[in-house]
Design an enzyme around this catalytic site. Structure first.
Site, PDB file in Angstrom:
ATOM      1  N   LYS A   1       0.731  -1.201   0.040  1.00 51.38           N
ATOM      2  CA  LYS A   1      -0.010   0.267   0.079  1.00 51.38           C
ATOM      3  C   LYS A   1       0.793   1.115   0.098  1.00 51.38           C
ATOM      4  O   LYS A   1       0.516   2.450  -0.574  1.00 51.38           O
ATOM      5  CB  LYS A   1      -0.785  -0.007   1.097  1.00 51.38           C
ATOM      6  CG  LYS A   1      -1.971  -0.983   0.939  1.00 51.38           C
ATOM      7  CD  LYS A   1      -3.259  -0.495   1.945  1.00 51.38           C
ATOM      8  CE  LYS A   1      -4.433  -1.653   1.517  1.00 51.38           C
ATOM      9  NZ  LYS A   1      -5.496  -1.310   2.381  1.00 51.38           N
TER      10      LYS A   1
ATOM     11  N   LYS B   1      -5.604 -10.276  -4.984  1.00 50.34           N
ATOM     12  CA  LYS B   1      -6.625 -10.761  -3.942  1.00 50.34           C
ATOM     13  C   LYS B   1      -7.936  -9.951  -4.450  1.00 50.34           C
ATOM     14  O   LYS B   1      -7.655  -8.587  -4.983  1.00 50.34           O
ATOM     15  CB  LYS B   1      -6.426 -10.116  -2.706  1.00 50.34           C
ATOM     16  CG  LYS B   1      -7.345 -10.556  -1.498  1.00 50.34           C
ATOM     17  CD  LYS B   1      -6.964  -9.855  -0.402  1.00 50.34           C
ATOM     18  CE  LYS B   1      -7.309  -8.431  -0.024  1.00 50.34           C
ATOM     19  NZ  LYS B   1      -7.178  -7.783   1.186  1.00 50.34           N
TER      20      LYS B   1
ATOM     21  N   LYS C   1     -11.711  -4.931  -1.396  1.00 47.90           N
ATOM     22  CA  LYS C   1     -12.756  -3.967  -1.853  1.00 47.90           C
ATOM     23  C   LYS C   1     -12.338  -2.642  -1.892  1.00 47.90           C
ATOM     24  O   LYS C   1     -13.129  -1.585  -2.461  1.00 47.90           O
ATOM     25  CB  LYS C   1     -13.752  -3.965  -0.525  1.00 47.90           C
ATOM     26  CG  LYS C   1     -13.025  -3.253   0.974  1.00 47.90           C
ATOM     27  CD  LYS C   1     -14.219  -3.341   1.874  1.00 47.90           C
ATOM     28  CE  LYS C   1     -14.051  -4.121   3.058  1.00 47.90           C
ATOM     29  NZ  LYS C   1     -12.801  -4.212   3.987  1.00 47.90           N
TER      30      LYS C   1
HETATM   31  N1  AQP Z   1     -10.341 -11.665  -1.266  1.00 47.64           N
HETATM   32  C1  AQP Z   1     -10.425 -12.115  -0.169  1.00 47.64           C
HETATM   33  N2  AQP Z   1     -10.533 -13.645  -0.063  1.00 47.64           N
HETATM   34  C2  AQP Z   1     -10.803 -14.145   1.331  1.00 47.64           C
HETATM   35  N3  AQP Z   1     -10.960 -13.447   2.387  1.00 47.64           N
HETATM   36  C3  AQP Z   1     -10.696 -12.095   2.213  1.00 47.64           C
HETATM   37  N4  AQP Z   1     -11.049 -10.980   3.129  1.00 47.64           N
HETATM   38  C4  AQP Z   1     -10.798  -9.836   2.505  1.00 47.64           C
HETATM   39  N5  AQP Z   1     -10.406  -9.997   1.156  1.00 47.64           N
HETATM   40  C5  AQP Z   1     -10.933 -11.525   0.949  1.00 47.64           C
HETATM   41  C6  AQP Z   1     -10.998 -11.339   4.525  1.00 47.64           C
HETATM   42  O1  AQP Z   1     -12.412 -10.488   4.886  1.00 47.64           O
HETATM   43  C7  AQP Z   1     -11.953  -9.975   6.388  1.00 47.64           C
HETATM   44  C8  AQP Z   1     -12.161  -8.476   6.244  1.00 47.64           C
HETATM   45  O2  AQP Z   1     -11.332  -7.713   5.256  1.00 47.64           O
HETATM   46  P1  AQP Z   1     -10.748  -6.451   5.290  1.00 47.64           P
HETATM   47  O3  AQP Z   1     -11.836  -5.557   5.532  1.00 47.64           O
HETATM   48  O4  AQP Z   1      -9.681  -6.307   6.542  1.00 47.64           O
HETATM   49  O5  AQP Z   1      -9.866  -6.083   4.235  1.00 47.64           O
HETATM   50  P2  AQP Z   1     -10.330  -5.960   2.530  1.00 47.64           P
HETATM   51  O6  AQP Z   1     -11.751  -6.304   2.369  1.00 47.64           O
HETATM   52  O7  AQP Z   1      -9.261  -6.812   1.682  1.00 47.64           O
HETATM   53  O8  AQP Z   1     -10.122  -4.498   2.277  1.00 47.64           O
HETATM   54  P3  AQP Z   1      -9.242  -3.634   1.636  1.00 47.64           P
HETATM   55  O9  AQP Z   1      -9.198  -2.302   2.087  1.00 47.64           O
HETATM   56  O10 AQP Z   1      -9.172  -4.013  -0.005  1.00 47.64           O
HETATM   57  O11 AQP Z   1      -7.922  -4.406   2.075  1.00 47.64           O
HETATM   58  P4  AQP Z   1      -6.470  -4.406   1.795  1.00 47.64           P
HETATM   59  O12 AQP Z   1      -6.458  -3.474   0.539  1.00 47.64           O
HETATM   60  O13 AQP Z   1      -5.830  -3.730   2.973  1.00 47.64           O
HETATM   61  O14 AQP Z   1      -6.179  -5.899   1.529  1.00 47.64           O
HETATM   62  C9  AQP Z   1     -10.539 -10.228   6.628  1.00 47.64           C
HETATM   63  O15 AQP Z   1     -10.900 -11.632   7.410  1.00 47.64           O
HETATM   64  C10 AQP Z   1      -9.987 -10.700   5.417  1.00 47.64           C
HETATM   65  O16 AQP Z   1      -8.867 -11.842   5.463  1.00 47.64           O
END
Ligand code: AQP
Length: 331
Positions: free
Chosen positions: A112, A197, A200
């Site tokens: 990031k 991955k 969101k």
């Molecule tokens: N793609 C994914 N596959 C499986 N598990 C996922 N999680 C997130 N993406 C996947 C799991 O969902 C929980 C909450 O996630 P988060 O809000 O911490 O992260 P995010 O959705 O990945 O949001 P961002 O902002 O896009 O995050 P970054 O960019 O930091 O990765 C967690 O248990 C996560 O493992």
């Protein structure tokens, strides 16, 4: 009774990755088998460039979606991180336990940080310290288990290291937690870039299925998912990541195993079609319940108010004990 803590960041609209990787198991298993606390971790959304009104809106939407997906406030505790001061209180003690080197090694910080610099933005100090706040989120509740997708494994490892170090130096204060992952779809990949991955906050709207996407939008995104030019439907994450991702999503929706889908389909098109319909059916009740709950914000506020009260009462004794153990004079 096992204690569980997990959270979700209001950095964007919740995705199929969040659902299959985390939320579904919180609903189907964790809230029934443990003393489970689930948080909208809004302070984590401030670690990157943000719009205040959007974070507020997304925080409410995330809380509403947790309820819509089936978390039951009679069975578990649902709250917003910033409503409970104990997270911030403990985070500052853990910043005195973690080292600069170990937080700089975190993959998410490096990725990031690179993205922010490439976009000409500065890198917030909170992005560096975010895993320490996450450790505080978990340790404040004495959580035994942290159900997360695979992307969070490194942060939970850091949490364990900090708990062990603090306990060794200052006396036993924290439970040492462990990460748990779903058996299938622990890492749902972006449909347009199956080597990254499905996140969101990522840019590729076409590669991300949001929980609130209309059925036709879901179908379109899945039918247009990137695959390879082969013909056989085989499960191989390393060489055929796009195909493997679809098979994992379908198996995740059906509660099966992606290996078992190999040989079942004669074409990629048929696999995509079944995957799209499975996802549409999986998300339909969540969208419908979300619409009902969104019309009753008073109910969501009440749940969050009661959740914060309970969370405070659980976290406070542990955080107070950590203040005493580390050498601060009791008030
Ligand atoms: N793609 C994914 N596959 C499986 N598990 C996922 N999680 C997130 N993406 C996947 C799991 O969902 C929980 C909450 O996630 P988060 O809000 O911490 O992260 P995010 O959705 O990945 O949001 P961002 O902002 O896009 O995050 P970054 O960019 O930091 O990765 C967690 O248990 C996560 O493992």
């Amino acid at each position: 009774m096992t204690r569980i803590f997990s959270g979700i960041k209001p950095t964007g609209h919740l995705t199929l990755g969040n659902y299959l990787g985390a939320l579904r198991r919180w609903v189907e298993v964790d809230q029934h088998q443990a003393d489970a606390l689930f948080s909208v971790v809004d302070r984590h959304a401030l670690t990157v460039e943000h719009d205040p009104a959007r974070v507020r809106r997304l925080s409410r939407q995330a809380a509403t979606l947790l309820l819509a997906a089936g978390l039951d406030p009679e069975l578990c505790t649902i709250f917003v991180q910033s409503h409970v001061d104990e997270h911030a209180r403990l985070s500052c003690l853990l910043e005195c336990t973690a080292t600069d080197g170990e937080v700089r090694r975190m993959i998410q910080y490096r990725e990031k940080g690179t993205q922010a610099r490439a976009a000409g933005q500065s890198v917030r100090l909170s992005l560096l310290t975010y895993p320490v706040l996450m450790a505080a989120d978990i340790l404040a509740y004495g959580a035994d288990e942290v159900p997360v997708g695979e992307d969070q494994t490194q942060h939970v490892e850091l949490t364990r290291d900090l708990a062990v170090r603090f306990n060794q130096r200052y006396g036993h204060t924290f439970t040492v937690p462990r990460a748990t992952h779903p058996p299938v779809a622990a890492r749902v990949m972006d449909l347009q870039d199956p080597t990254s991955k499905m996140g969101k906050s990522h840019d590729s709207g076409a590669g991300i299925v949001c929980l609130l996407d209309e059925a036709d939008v879901v179908r379109k995104k899945i039918m247009r998912a990137v695959t390879d030019s082969g013909r056989e439907v085989e499960y191989d994450r390393a060489t055929r990541p796009g195909l493997a991702n679809l098979m994992e999503i379908l198996a995740g929706c059906q509660g099966g195993n992606p290996d078992d889908l190999a040989g079942v389909y004669e074409s990629y098109g048929a696999l995509k079609k079944d995957t799209a319909e499975a996802v549409v059916e999986l998300l339909r009740p969540v969208r419908e319940r979300h619409a009902e709950l969104a019309a009753d914000p008073g109910y969501v506020d009440k749940v969050l108010g009661q959740g914060a009260e309970r969370a405070r009462s659980v976290a406070r004794p542990t955080v107070d004990a950590a203040y005493r153990a580390i050498g601060l004079l009791p008030a």
